[in-house]
Design a protein around this motif. Structure first.
Motif, PDB file in Angstrom:
ATOM      1  N   VAL A 110       0.842  -1.191   0.000  1.00  0.00           N
ATOM      2  CA  VAL A 110       0.000   0.000   0.000  1.00  0.00           C
ATOM      3  C   VAL A 110       0.879   1.244   0.000  1.00  0.00           C
ATOM      4  CG1 VAL A 110      -1.757   1.319   1.264  1.00  0.00           C
ATOM      5  CG2 VAL A 110      -1.842  -1.189   1.253  1.00  0.00           C
ATOM      6  N   GLU A 111       0.630   2.127  -0.938  1.00  0.00           N
ATOM      7  CA  GLU A 111       1.278   3.437  -0.941  1.00  0.00           C
ATOM      8  C   GLU A 111       0.364   4.392  -0.184  1.00  0.00           C
ATOM      9  OE1 GLU A 111       1.811   6.023  -4.607  1.00  0.00           O
ATOM     10  OE2 GLU A 111       3.838   5.225  -4.289  1.00  0.00           O
ATOM     11  N   CYS A 112       0.891   5.013   0.848  1.00  0.00           N
ATOM     12  CA  CYS A 112       0.082   5.799   1.780  1.00  0.00           C
ATOM     13  C   CYS A 112       0.152   7.282   1.407  1.00  0.00           C
ATOM     14  CB  CYS A 112       0.554   5.564   3.202  1.00  0.00           C
ATOM     15  SG  CYS A 112       0.449   3.824   3.717  1.00  0.00           S
ATOM     16  N   VAL A 113      -0.848   7.751   0.699  1.00  0.00           N
ATOM     17  CA  VAL A 113      -0.874   9.120   0.193  1.00  0.00           C
ATOM     18  C   VAL A 113      -1.695   9.999   1.127  1.00  0.00           C
ATOM     19  CG1 VAL A 113      -1.499  10.599  -1.761  1.00  0.00           C
ATOM     20  CG2 VAL A 113      -0.704   8.251  -2.168  1.00  0.00           C
ATOM     21  N   VAL A 114      -1.152  11.165   1.458  1.00  0.00           N
ATOM     22  CA  VAL A 114      -1.881  12.155   2.246  1.00  0.00           C
ATOM     23  C   VAL A 114      -1.926  13.454   1.448  1.00  0.00           C
ATOM     24  CG1 VAL A 114      -2.040  13.432   4.408  1.00  0.00           C
ATOM     25  CG2 VAL A 114      -1.127  11.091   4.404  1.00  0.00           C
ATOM     26  N   THR A 209       1.909  14.281  -0.018  1.00  0.00           N
ATOM     27  CA  THR A 209       3.083  13.412   0.043  1.00  0.00           C
ATOM     28  C   THR A 209       2.629  11.968   0.044  1.00  0.00           C
ATOM     29  OG1 THR A 209       5.176  13.041   1.202  1.00  0.00           O
ATOM     30  CG2 THR A 209       3.198  13.304   2.563  1.00  0.00           C
ATOM     31  N   LYS A 210       3.585  11.056  -0.041  1.00  0.00           N
ATOM     32  CA  LYS A 210       3.270   9.632   0.035  1.00  0.00           C
ATOM     33  C   LYS A 210       4.334   8.920   0.859  1.00  0.00           C
ATOM     34  CE  LYS A 210       5.433   8.781  -4.489  1.00  0.00           C
ATOM     35  NZ  LYS A 210       5.233   8.319  -5.861  1.00  0.00           N
ATOM     36  N   PHE A 211       3.892   7.913   1.583  1.00  0.00           N
ATOM     37  CA  PHE A 211       4.772   7.140   2.447  1.00  0.00           C
ATOM     38  C   PHE A 211       4.685   5.663   2.091  1.00  0.00           C
ATOM     39  CE2 PHE A 211       2.971  10.581   5.201  1.00  0.00           C
ATOM     40  CZ  PHE A 211       4.108  11.361   5.277  1.00  0.00           C
ATOM     41  N   GLU A 212       5.746   4.931   2.439  1.00  0.00           N
ATOM     42  CA  GLU A 212       5.723   3.477   2.348  1.00  0.00           C
ATOM     43  C   GLU A 212       6.166   2.903   3.680  1.00  0.00           C
ATOM     44  OE1 GLU A 212       7.256   1.538  -1.103  1.00  0.00           O
ATOM     45  OE2 GLU A 212       7.019   3.330  -2.354  1.00  0.00           O
ATOM     46  N   PHE A 213       5.473   1.873   4.118  1.00  0.00           N
ATOM     47  CA  PHE A 213       5.747   1.258   5.411  1.00  0.00           C
ATOM     48  C   PHE A 213       5.975  -0.240   5.244  1.00  0.00           C
ATOM     49  CE2 PHE A 213       3.129   4.949   6.358  1.00  0.00           C
ATOM     50  CZ  PHE A 213       3.719   5.492   7.484  1.00  0.00           C
ATOM     51  N   GLY A 214       6.701  -0.782   6.196  1.00  0.00           N
ATOM     52  CA  GLY A 214       6.864  -2.214   6.304  1.00  0.00           C
ATOM     53  C   GLY A 214       6.857  -2.615   7.764  1.00  0.00           C
ATOM     54  N   ARG A 215       6.964  -3.898   7.984  1.00  0.00           N
ATOM     55  CA  ARG A 215       7.067  -4.399   9.351  1.00  0.00           C
ATOM     56  C   ARG A 215       8.477  -4.935   9.563  1.00  0.00           C
ATOM     57  NH1 ARG A 215       3.233  -4.914  12.650  1.00  0.00           N
ATOM     58  NH2 ARG A 215       1.580  -5.040  11.086  1.00  0.00           N
ATOM     59  N   ASN A 216       9.105  -4.497  10.646  1.00  0.00           N
ATOM     60  CA  ASN A 216      10.427  -5.012  10.972  1.00  0.00           C
ATOM     61  C   ASN A 216      10.310  -6.509  11.273  1.00  0.00           C
ATOM     62  OD1 ASN A 216      12.768  -5.798  12.590  1.00  0.00           O
ATOM     63  ND2 ASN A 216      13.277  -3.616  12.625  1.00  0.00           N
TER      64      ASN A 216
END
Length: 298
Positions: A110-114, A209-216
């Motif tokens: 998922v690309e997290c766009v705000v 802007t847009k963010f990308e997240f993952g899980r460690n």
């Protein structure tokens, strides 16, 4: 697309339009090297020539933001003092200044766009339907107006070479589950609020802007990855110009490659190979990237 360079001790995994990704050799390692190139893209094409120094500017801005945001990020400890020689042994000299040494994450698709302001594709949709990504908005808004509240508009991250697709929050739940979808949304909105306040203190508007997240994989913690709040992943506007410009277009002059997009739109019909960028356009674009970094980090 070829890698930026051969790096001893690192295996090239793939290259995107701007970044090259390497994996440290050795089965036990989960370190990645993210290298920002000087390549510039528009309308899904990598253009020629690149923007001199762009990779270093993008990397410096990401590192600056990572250091200020209240959320775990994927930088490995050697990058915490990047620039003073601490990371010299970890980051190859061939890419020093434009690379980040990071922890491999289990990335969310998922690309997290705000979006904090009405512009770009959001404006086009608003004109047609009084909505942005299906979210209803009040009548009477103009191009470039601040939205009543920031909108979270996720996108599905398509496989490399394919287009990302805007999706609803409900669709993001189907992709990653309700708990993670909610965590991604809440983290994205919180980062945007914090970053917007920091930028406004420096006379800069963070429009979207847009963010990308993952899980460690070791801790299970939701972690911010990729680049963050760069002029390639965000729209920044000059607050003084925004307040005083005579037209909507003038008030939204951005600190990114919009100069390239505008020139290309006026000089290419988007068929065949894009024309080479004139030296003047290259220098103007480089100057805008440099100005944003100077404005934010001064």
């Amino acid at each position: 697309m070829s890698a930026s360079t051969n790096l001893p001790g690192w295996t090239h995994l793939y290259s995107g339009k701007v970044r090259d990704l390497y994996e440290r050799e050795g089965a036990a390692s989960d370190a990645l090297l993210v290298v920002a190139s000087d390549r510039v893209s528009a309308f899904d094409h990598v253009l020629s020539p690149g923007i001199p120094g762009k990779g270093e500017l993008l990397t410096a801005l990401s590192l600056w933001w990572f250091d200020r945001l209240d959320i775990p990020n994927h930088l490995l400890p050697a990058d915490e003092q990047a620039g003073d020689g601490t990371a010299a042994e970890a980051i190859p000299t061939e890419v020093a200044g434009r690379a980040m040494l990071v922890q491999k994450l289990d990335m969310f698709p998922v690309e997290c766009v705000v979006r904090g302001y009405l512009t770009g594709s959001g404006w086009k949709e608003y004109v047609a339907s009084r909505s942005v990504c299906g979210i209803p908005l009040p009548d009477g808004l103009n191009n470039g107006d601040r939205l009543p509240e920031p909108l979270y508009t996720p996108a599905y991250k398509a496989p490399m070479g394919e287009h990302d697709e805007n999706i609803s929050f409900e669709a993001s739940i189907e992709l990653v589950g309700e708990a993670d979808a909610t965590a991604l949304r809440d983290a994205s909105l919180a980062i945007y609020a914090q970053a917007s306040a920091i930028a406004e203190e420096r006379g800069v508007i963070l429009a979207d802007t847009k963010f990308e997240f993952g899980r460690n994989p070791h801790t299970g913690v939701l972690t911010l990855g990729d680049e963050v709040l760069t002029s390639d992943s965000s729209r920044y506007w000059d607050a003084d110009v925004y307040a005083s410009a005579a037209t909507a277009e003038a008030r939204m002059a951005s600190f990114d490659k919009q100069i390239v997009r505008d020139w290309l739109a006026a000089n290419w019909d988007q068929t065949g190979t894009p024309p080479e960028l004139p030296a003047e356009i290259v220098e103007k674009t480089a100057s805008r990237y440099r100005e944003l970094l100077d404005r934010l980090t001064a």
